[in-house]
Design a protein around this motif. Structure first.
Motif, PDB file in Angstrom:
ATOM      1  N   GLN A  25      -1.914  -0.038  70.851  1.00  0.00           N
ATOM      2  CA  GLN A  25      -1.169   0.762  69.882  1.00  0.00           C
ATOM      3  C   GLN A  25      -2.109   1.265  68.798  1.00  0.00           C
ATOM      4  OE1 GLN A  25       2.152  -1.468  68.422  1.00  0.00           O
ATOM      5  NE2 GLN A  25       3.379  -0.952  70.200  1.00  0.00           N
ATOM      6  N   TRP A  26      -1.713   2.370  68.194  1.00  0.00           N
ATOM      7  CA  TRP A  26      -2.521   2.967  67.133  1.00  0.00           C
ATOM      8  C   TRP A  26      -1.651   3.220  65.925  1.00  0.00           C
ATOM      9  CZ3 TRP A  26      -1.160   7.966  65.635  1.00  0.00           C
ATOM     10  CH2 TRP A  26      -0.315   8.667  66.500  1.00  0.00           C
ATOM     11  N   GLU A  27      -2.303   3.444  64.811  1.00  0.00           N
ATOM     12  CA  GLU A  27      -1.610   3.754  63.568  1.00  0.00           C
ATOM     13  C   GLU A  27      -2.385   4.846  62.838  1.00  0.00           C
ATOM     14  OE1 GLU A  27      -1.641   0.042  61.525  1.00  0.00           O
ATOM     15  OE2 GLU A  27      -3.798   0.052  61.233  1.00  0.00           O
ATOM     16  N   LEU A  67       3.171   9.603  65.358  1.00  0.00           N
ATOM     17  CA  LEU A  67       3.168   8.160  65.610  1.00  0.00           C
ATOM     18  C   LEU A  67       4.441   7.728  66.327  1.00  0.00           C
ATOM     19  CD1 LEU A  67       1.699   5.462  65.224  1.00  0.00           C
ATOM     20  CD2 LEU A  67       2.781   5.280  62.988  1.00  0.00           C
ATOM     21  N   GLN A  68       5.518   8.437  66.097  1.00  0.00           N
ATOM     22  CA  GLN A  68       6.781   8.103  66.749  1.00  0.00           C
ATOM     23  C   GLN A  68       6.695   8.302  68.266  1.00  0.00           C
ATOM     24  OE1 GLN A  68       8.976   6.620  64.823  1.00  0.00           O
ATOM     25  NE2 GLN A  68       7.607   7.051  63.116  1.00  0.00           N
ATOM     26  N   GLU A  86       1.731   9.931  73.622  1.00  0.00           N
ATOM     27  CA  GLU A  86       1.486  11.367  73.713  1.00  0.00           C
ATOM     28  C   GLU A  86       0.964  11.954  72.410  1.00  0.00           C
ATOM     29  OE1 GLU A  86       4.647  10.079  74.418  1.00  0.00           O
ATOM     30  OE2 GLU A  86       4.236   9.864  76.552  1.00  0.00           O
ATOM     31  N   GLY A  87       1.371  11.406  71.287  1.00  0.00           N
ATOM     32  CA  GLY A  87       1.023  11.960  69.995  1.00  0.00           C
ATOM     33  C   GLY A  87      -0.443  11.855  69.645  1.00  0.00           C
ATOM     34  N   ILE A  88      -1.121  10.873  70.163  1.00  0.00           N
ATOM     35  CA  ILE A  88      -2.518  10.644  69.808  1.00  0.00           C
ATOM     36  C   ILE A  88      -3.418  11.784  70.275  1.00  0.00           C
ATOM     37  CG2 ILE A  88      -3.201   9.331  71.855  1.00  0.00           C
ATOM     38  CD1 ILE A  88      -4.677   7.438  69.944  1.00  0.00           C
ATOM     39  N   VAL A 136      -9.197   8.119  75.479  1.00  0.00           N
ATOM     40  CA  VAL A 136      -7.835   8.646  75.427  1.00  0.00           C
ATOM     41  C   VAL A 136      -7.871  10.137  75.745  1.00  0.00           C
ATOM     42  CG1 VAL A 136      -6.939   6.935  73.818  1.00  0.00           C
ATOM     43  CG2 VAL A 136      -8.010   8.986  72.940  1.00  0.00           C
ATOM     44  N   CYS A 137      -6.719  10.658  76.068  1.00  0.00           N
ATOM     45  CA  CYS A 137      -6.513  12.091  76.317  1.00  0.00           C
ATOM     46  C   CYS A 137      -7.482  12.614  77.374  1.00  0.00           C
ATOM     47  CB  CYS A 137      -6.595  12.869  75.016  1.00  0.00           C
ATOM     48  SG  CYS A 137      -5.460  12.230  73.774  1.00  0.00           S
TER      49      CYS A 137
END
Length: 117
Positions: free
Chosen positions: A54-56, A69-70, A74-76, A100-101
């Motif tokens: 997880q990321w923040e 973040l929600q 996908e958001g990262i 990632v990505c």
């Protein structure tokens, strides 16, 4: 049936030339199984080491980051690396090397190379 007779014939010939189950076969079975035991631990470890943690958001005031973040996974991809931080950065190869990505394919490649080699 013919299959049963063939099996019985094969077992009879094998027993006559090789012998019954003995200590040598048991030692060979244990030696070959021990290599698979260690390999299975490595394969099982790959599942946990290559998961995406997880990321923040780096800053709580970044509203664009907070909205993404929600969506978690996908958001990262829509953020620059300086806008997010891993919650537990040293628990995964994905977090350590930022896979990632566009670089997520390298995780699958490392697994494939392991099984080829």
């Amino acid at each position: 049936s013919a299959t049963y007779e063939l099996t019985m014939w094969f077992d009879t010939v094998l027993t006559a030339h090789v012998g019954d189950w003995g200590r040598g076969q048991l030692m060979l079975l244990l030696a070959s199984s021990s290599s698979w035991t260690t390999l299975s631990l490595i394969v099982l470890g790959m599942v946990f080491v290559t998961q995406q943690p997880q990321w923040e958001c780096s800053t709580a005031s970044d509203t664009a980051c907070q909205g993404l973040l929600q969506q978690q996974q996908e958001g990262i991809c829509q953020l620059d690396p300086e806008h997010y931080a891993w919650v537990k950065p040293h628990t995964s190869l994905v977090a350590t090397f930022n896979l990632v990505c566009g670089d997520h394919w390298k995780v699958g490649l490392s697994n494939a190379i392991f099984f080829l080699g």
